[in-house]
Design a protein around this motif. Structure first.
Motif, PDB file in Angstrom:
ATOM      1  N   ASP A 279       0.799  -1.228   0.000  1.00  0.00           N
ATOM      2  CA  ASP A 279       0.000   0.000   0.000  1.00  0.00           C
ATOM      3  C   ASP A 279       0.830   1.274   0.000  1.00  0.00           C
ATOM      4  O   ASP A 279       0.312   2.342  -0.270  1.00  0.00           O
ATOM      5  N   LEU A 280       2.120   1.171   0.298  1.00  0.00           N
ATOM      6  CA  LEU A 280       2.964   2.359   0.367  1.00  0.00           C
ATOM      7  C   LEU A 280       3.671   2.649  -0.951  1.00  0.00           C
ATOM      8  O   LEU A 280       4.520   3.533  -1.012  1.00  0.00           O
ATOM      9  N   GLY A 281       3.342   1.900  -1.988  1.00  0.00           N
ATOM     10  CA  GLY A 281       3.939   2.140  -3.297  1.00  0.00           C
ATOM     11  C   GLY A 281       5.176   1.314  -3.578  1.00  0.00           C
ATOM     12  O   GLY A 281       5.736   1.396  -4.659  1.00  0.00           O
ATOM     13  N   GLY A 282       5.618   0.508  -2.655  1.00  0.00           N
ATOM     14  CA  GLY A 282       6.784  -0.348  -2.865  1.00  0.00           C
ATOM     15  C   GLY A 282       6.358  -1.723  -3.353  1.00  0.00           C
ATOM     16  O   GLY A 282       5.176  -2.050  -3.415  1.00  0.00           O
ATOM     17  N   SER A 283       7.333  -2.522  -3.707  1.00  0.00           N
ATOM     18  CA  SER A 283       7.023  -3.873  -4.154  1.00  0.00           C
ATOM     19  C   SER A 283       8.184  -4.805  -3.800  1.00  0.00           C
ATOM     20  O   SER A 283       9.303  -4.366  -3.596  1.00  0.00           O
ATOM     21  N   THR A 284       7.869  -6.098  -3.737  1.00  0.00           N
ATOM     22  CA  THR A 284       8.853  -7.131  -3.462  1.00  0.00           C
ATOM     23  C   THR A 284       8.801  -8.158  -4.573  1.00  0.00           C
ATOM     24  O   THR A 284       7.737  -8.688  -4.879  1.00  0.00           O
ATOM     25  N   SER A 285       9.936  -8.423  -5.195  1.00  0.00           N
ATOM     26  CA  SER A 285      10.006  -9.454  -6.229  1.00  0.00           C
ATOM     27  C   SER A 285      10.287 -10.788  -5.561  1.00  0.00           C
ATOM     28  O   SER A 285      11.057 -10.862  -4.608  1.00  0.00           O
ATOM     29  N   TRP A 286       9.668 -11.857  -6.064  1.00  0.00           N
ATOM     30  CA  TRP A 286       9.854 -13.165  -5.465  1.00  0.00           C
ATOM     31  C   TRP A 286       9.896 -14.250  -6.536  1.00  0.00           C
ATOM     32  O   TRP A 286       9.465 -14.053  -7.668  1.00  0.00           O
ATOM     33  N   ALA A 287      10.470 -15.366  -6.141  1.00  0.00           N
ATOM     34  CA  ALA A 287      10.515 -16.557  -6.991  1.00  0.00           C
ATOM     35  C   ALA A 287       9.994 -17.726  -6.161  1.00  0.00           C
ATOM     36  O   ALA A 287      10.373 -17.887  -5.003  1.00  0.00           O
ATOM     37  N   ARG A 288       9.131 -18.517  -6.733  1.00  0.00           N
ATOM     38  CA  ARG A 288       8.662 -19.733  -6.065  1.00  0.00           C
ATOM     39  C   ARG A 288       9.534 -20.865  -6.582  1.00  0.00           C
ATOM     40  O   ARG A 288       9.602 -21.115  -7.774  1.00  0.00           O
ATOM     41  N   VAL A 289      10.246 -21.529  -5.667  1.00  0.00           N
ATOM     42  CA  VAL A 289      11.168 -22.594  -6.034  1.00  0.00           C
ATOM     43  C   VAL A 289      10.711 -23.924  -5.449  1.00  0.00           C
ATOM     44  O   VAL A 289      10.110 -23.973  -4.375  1.00  0.00           O
ATOM     45  N   GLU A 290      10.991 -24.973  -6.180  1.00  0.00           N
ATOM     46  CA  GLU A 290      10.682 -26.332  -5.744  1.00  0.00           C
ATOM     47  C   GLU A 290      12.001 -27.060  -5.556  1.00  0.00           C
ATOM     48  O   GLU A 290      12.890 -26.961  -6.398  1.00  0.00           O
ATOM     49  N   TYR A 291      12.134 -27.800  -4.453  1.00  0.00           N
ATOM     50  CA  TYR A 291      13.376 -28.506  -4.171  1.00  0.00           C
ATOM     51  C   TYR A 291      13.084 -29.770  -3.379  1.00  0.00           C
ATOM     52  O   TYR A 291      12.009 -29.932  -2.818  1.00  0.00           O
ATOM     53  N   VAL A 292      14.061 -30.669  -3.359  1.00  0.00           N
ATOM     54  CA  VAL A 292      13.939 -31.914  -2.607  1.00  0.00           C
ATOM     55  C   VAL A 292      14.638 -31.735  -1.265  1.00  0.00           C
ATOM     56  O   VAL A 292      15.808 -31.375  -1.204  1.00  0.00           O
ATOM     57  N   ARG A 293      13.887 -31.983  -0.181  1.00  0.00           N
ATOM     58  CA  ARG A 293      14.476 -31.866   1.151  1.00  0.00           C
ATOM     59  C   ARG A 293      15.311 -33.100   1.464  1.00  0.00           C
ATOM     60  O   ARG A 293      15.304 -34.075   0.726  1.00  0.00           O
ATOM     61  N   ASP A 294      16.033 -33.058   2.580  1.00  0.00           N
ATOM     62  CA  ASP A 294      16.931 -34.156   2.942  1.00  0.00           C
ATOM     63  C   ASP A 294      16.190 -35.464   3.214  1.00  0.00           C
ATOM     64  O   ASP A 294      16.767 -36.534   3.107  1.00  0.00           O
ATOM     65  N   ASP A 295      14.898 -35.410   3.528  1.00  0.00           N
ATOM     66  CA  ASP A 295      14.134 -36.640   3.745  1.00  0.00           C
ATOM     67  C   ASP A 295      13.530 -37.189   2.446  1.00  0.00           C
ATOM     68  O   ASP A 295      12.806 -38.176   2.459  1.00  0.00           O
TER      69      ASP A 295
END
Length: 111
Positions: free
Chosen positions: A57-73
């Motif tokens: 709402d303050l005019g800013g923005s955040t860029s993001w990436a959705r990543v898929e990965y294999v966990r240790d289990d």
């Protein structure tokens, strides 16, 4: 006259403390996150599923990436990670290296 001076002193201290908190709290959170990644972090390979930007709402923005990965289990996990504006380093489908902390939602892209 003493009461006015005390009032100005109080508000000066409140303003100074607020300014310091605004700077120090995010720095402490970031330092803790990096310490957890260094101490408990596991490396994995993943791929970018989606790129996006969240506007506030303050005019800013955040860029993001959705990543898929294999966990240790061996289970597959998807997580949203903040990235630099413009996504210049990433594209959908790209393979990436990342570090994550098991049992916490802390992920950092290494590539």
């Amino acid at each position: 006259m003493g009461r006015v001076t005390a009032n100005w002193t109080f508000w000066g201290l409140v303003t100074t403390a607020g300014s310091l908190a605004t700077l120090l709290i995010p720095a402490a959170i970031d330092r803790r996150r990096e310490r957890l990644l260094r101490k408990f972090g596991m490396c994995s390979a993943g791929r970018v599923l989606e790129l996006g930007r969240s506007d506030n709402d303050l005019g800013g923005s955040t860029s993001w990436a959705r990543v898929e990965y294999v966990r240790d289990d061996g289970s597959l996990c998807a997580h949203q990670v903040s990235v630099r504006p413009g996504f210049g380093d990433y594209r959908v489908g790209q393979r990436v290296r990342l570090t994550y902390v098991p049992d916490r939602r802390i992920v950092r892209l290494d590539s």
